[in-house]
Design an enzyme around this catalytic site. Sequence first.
Site, mmCIF file in Angstrom:
data_model
loop_
_atom_site.group_PDB
_atom_site.id
_atom_site.type_symbol
_atom_site.label_atom_id
_atom_site.label_comp_id
_atom_site.label_asym_id
_atom_site.label_seq_id
_atom_site.Cartn_x
_atom_site.Cartn_y
_atom_site.Cartn_z
ATOM 1 N N ASP A 152 33.038 40.683 47.403
ATOM 2 C CA ASP A 152 32.716 40.513 48.828
ATOM 3 C C ASP A 152 31.311 40.992 49.220
ATOM 4 O O ASP A 152 30.811 40.597 50.265
ATOM 5 C CB ASP A 152 33.740 41.266 49.689
ATOM 6 C CG ASP A 152 35.164 40.757 49.484
ATOM 7 O OD1 ASP A 152 35.320 39.607 49.049
ATOM 8 O OD2 ASP A 152 36.112 41.517 49.754
ATOM 9 N N MET A 194 35.870 33.151 50.349
ATOM 10 C CA MET A 194 36.411 34.515 50.501
ATOM 11 C C MET A 194 35.358 35.462 51.073
ATOM 12 O O MET A 194 34.240 35.047 51.376
ATOM 13 C CB MET A 194 36.886 35.029 49.149
ATOM 14 C CG MET A 194 38.239 34.512 48.740
ATOM 15 S SD MET A 194 38.770 35.361 47.233
ATOM 16 C CE MET A 194 40.466 34.827 47.142
ATOM 17 N N GLY A 195 35.706 36.724 51.133
ATOM 18 C CA GLY A 195 34.768 37.728 51.635
ATOM 19 C C GLY A 195 35.433 38.725 52.555
ATOM 20 O O GLY A 195 34.784 39.627 53.069
ATOM 21 N N ARG A 196 36.704 38.504 52.817
ATOM 22 C CA ARG A 196 37.464 39.353 53.746
ATOM 23 C C ARG A 196 36.725 39.441 55.088
ATOM 24 O O ARG A 196 36.507 38.420 55.703
ATOM 25 C CB ARG A 196 37.701 40.737 53.134
ATOM 26 C CG ARG A 196 38.936 41.417 53.658
ATOM 27 C CD ARG A 196 39.111 42.762 53.015
ATOM 28 N NE ARG A 196 39.561 42.655 51.657
ATOM 29 C CZ ARG A 196 40.838 42.664 51.282
ATOM 30 N NH1 ARG A 196 41.778 42.786 52.170
ATOM 31 N NH2 ARG A 196 41.170 42.577 50.020
ATOM 32 N N GLN A 286 37.159 31.789 42.905
ATOM 33 C CA GLN A 286 35.934 32.537 43.250
ATOM 34 C C GLN A 286 35.864 33.899 42.559
ATOM 35 O O GLN A 286 34.823 34.533 42.500
ATOM 36 C CB GLN A 286 35.865 32.776 44.765
ATOM 37 C CG GLN A 286 35.722 31.513 45.565
ATOM 38 C CD GLN A 286 35.985 31.752 47.040
ATOM 39 O OE1 GLN A 286 35.083 32.045 47.800
ATOM 40 N NE2 GLN A 286 37.232 31.626 47.460
ATOM 41 N N ARG A 287 37.029 34.399 42.107
ATOM 42 C CA ARG A 287 37.043 35.722 41.477
ATOM 43 C C ARG A 287 37.099 35.648 39.953
ATOM 44 O O ARG A 287 36.945 36.669 39.281
ATOM 45 C CB ARG A 287 38.266 36.510 41.965
ATOM 46 C CG ARG A 287 38.114 37.021 43.346
ATOM 47 C CD ARG A 287 38.775 38.349 43.628
ATOM 48 N NE ARG A 287 40.085 38.586 43.130
ATOM 49 C CZ ARG A 287 41.157 38.864 43.879
ATOM 50 N NH1 ARG A 287 41.037 38.884 45.196
ATOM 51 N NH2 ARG A 287 42.306 39.141 43.342
HETATM 52 O O1 F6P Z 1 38.279 41.736 48.212
HETATM 53 C C1 F6P Z 1 38.270 40.631 47.380
HETATM 54 C C2 F6P Z 1 39.079 39.497 47.939
HETATM 55 O O2 F6P Z 1 39.021 38.405 47.053
HETATM 56 C C3 F6P Z 1 38.724 39.065 49.351
HETATM 57 O O3 F6P Z 1 37.586 38.251 49.395
HETATM 58 C C4 F6P Z 1 39.991 38.388 49.797
HETATM 59 O O4 F6P Z 1 40.122 38.485 51.195
HETATM 60 C C5 F6P Z 1 41.071 39.192 49.112
HETATM 61 O O5 F6P Z 1 40.441 39.885 48.039
HETATM 62 C C6 F6P Z 1 42.219 38.373 48.581
HETATM 63 O O6 F6P Z 1 43.170 39.259 48.101
HETATM 64 P P1 F6P Z 1 44.400 38.837 47.187
HETATM 65 O O7 F6P Z 1 43.894 38.565 45.818
HETATM 66 O O8 F6P Z 1 45.295 40.024 47.240
HETATM 67 O O9 F6P Z 1 44.987 37.604 47.783
#
Ligand code: F6P
EC number: 2.7.1.11
Length: 366
Positions: A152, A194-196, A286-287
């Site tokens: 993020d 994403m990015g919270r 994205q992760r």
């Molecule tokens: O903090 C990283 C992040 O990928 C945010 O961008 C997103 O809001 C959140 O985590 C998603 O979380 P999860 O993997 O628990 O759905």
Amino acid sequence: KKKIAIITSGGDAPGMNAAVRAVTRAGIFYGCKVYACYEGYTGLVKGGDMLKELQWQDVRGLLSIGGTIIGTARCKEFRERWGRLQACYNMVSNGIDALVVCGGDGSLTGADLFRKEWPELIKELLGEDKITKEQYETHRNLTIVGLVGSIDNDMCGTDSTIGAYSSLERIIELVDYIDATAASHSRAFVVEVMGRHCGWLGLMSGIATGADYIFIPERPPSESNWKDDLKKVCLRHREKGRRKTTVIVAEGAIDDQLNPITSEEVKDVLVEIGLDTRITRLGHVQRGGAPCAFDRFLATVQGVDAVRAVLESTPAIPSPVISILENKIVRQPLVESVAQTKTVSAAIEAKDFDKALQLRDQEFAT
Ligand code: F6P
């Protein structure tokens, strides 16, 4: 010999493995023992098999692998005092002197609270005869070093968090794919990233792909006219001959009255101006994937510095977070970075959006 535990916590981020590798190898190089704490703070709360010594060869080949091989979690138990007391016990009984925590805003806030509470926790364990006087004396002070790992890029006091540039690369690659099909069909795409509560991924990916419009929490458009403005801008681009429309919506996007702006609402506006529109939520791709060169480098040099910070720590020096500022690896007091990060949310809630952007070091977006 110092015993250092490495934890990856919160959402995984590309480069966390490189951080685990760097801390392990630098620790061994400097004569320490390094322990993996599995599944985030859960490993600390549960102890036993979830704390395991790492050898040099255990972290071989990790630089190019996404995610984190020691697991991560958003640990509920660690949010409770009893969980932190248990974590304190497991650390002391295993002789662990220091923690290196690689995680985002929430994980480092937890680390800071643990550090603050430590003197009380360890006194309580002594009072209940769970640890010996000698253990108490040896572990009176806890050394915690933070490494900011999150896609993020939402932590103040550092130009970049480990994982943010890998995620940005992934996003722009995917938006480029979308652009090809959008231009072929003359369509509009609303791409949700994403990015919270942070708009960094939205802003940077929008600039890097030449999006028509970007919605981020720190620069919210006016509640009363964002729809008209969006229509005006997208139509103007079409009139100039553009065959595609790309709108990036950060997941935390809001208007200036703090109402959420959703991808569906944005799509409806584009449909009103006659655009055949689709929504693409990029989600967890994205992760994932291999970390980019910058994140491998950042995690490595910061991991090495985290071990040095442990070795140089004294009770008088506050626990640091390892940051990068203007291309230099620097140490900042963990407590200050955590506090400053909270002021961004406070500025947004107070509708002081210029301040929020400034605190995030993204003034150029004004
Ligand atoms: O903090 C990283 C992040 O990928 C945010 O961008 C997103 O809001 C959140 O985590 C998603 O979380 P999860 O993997 O628990 O759905």
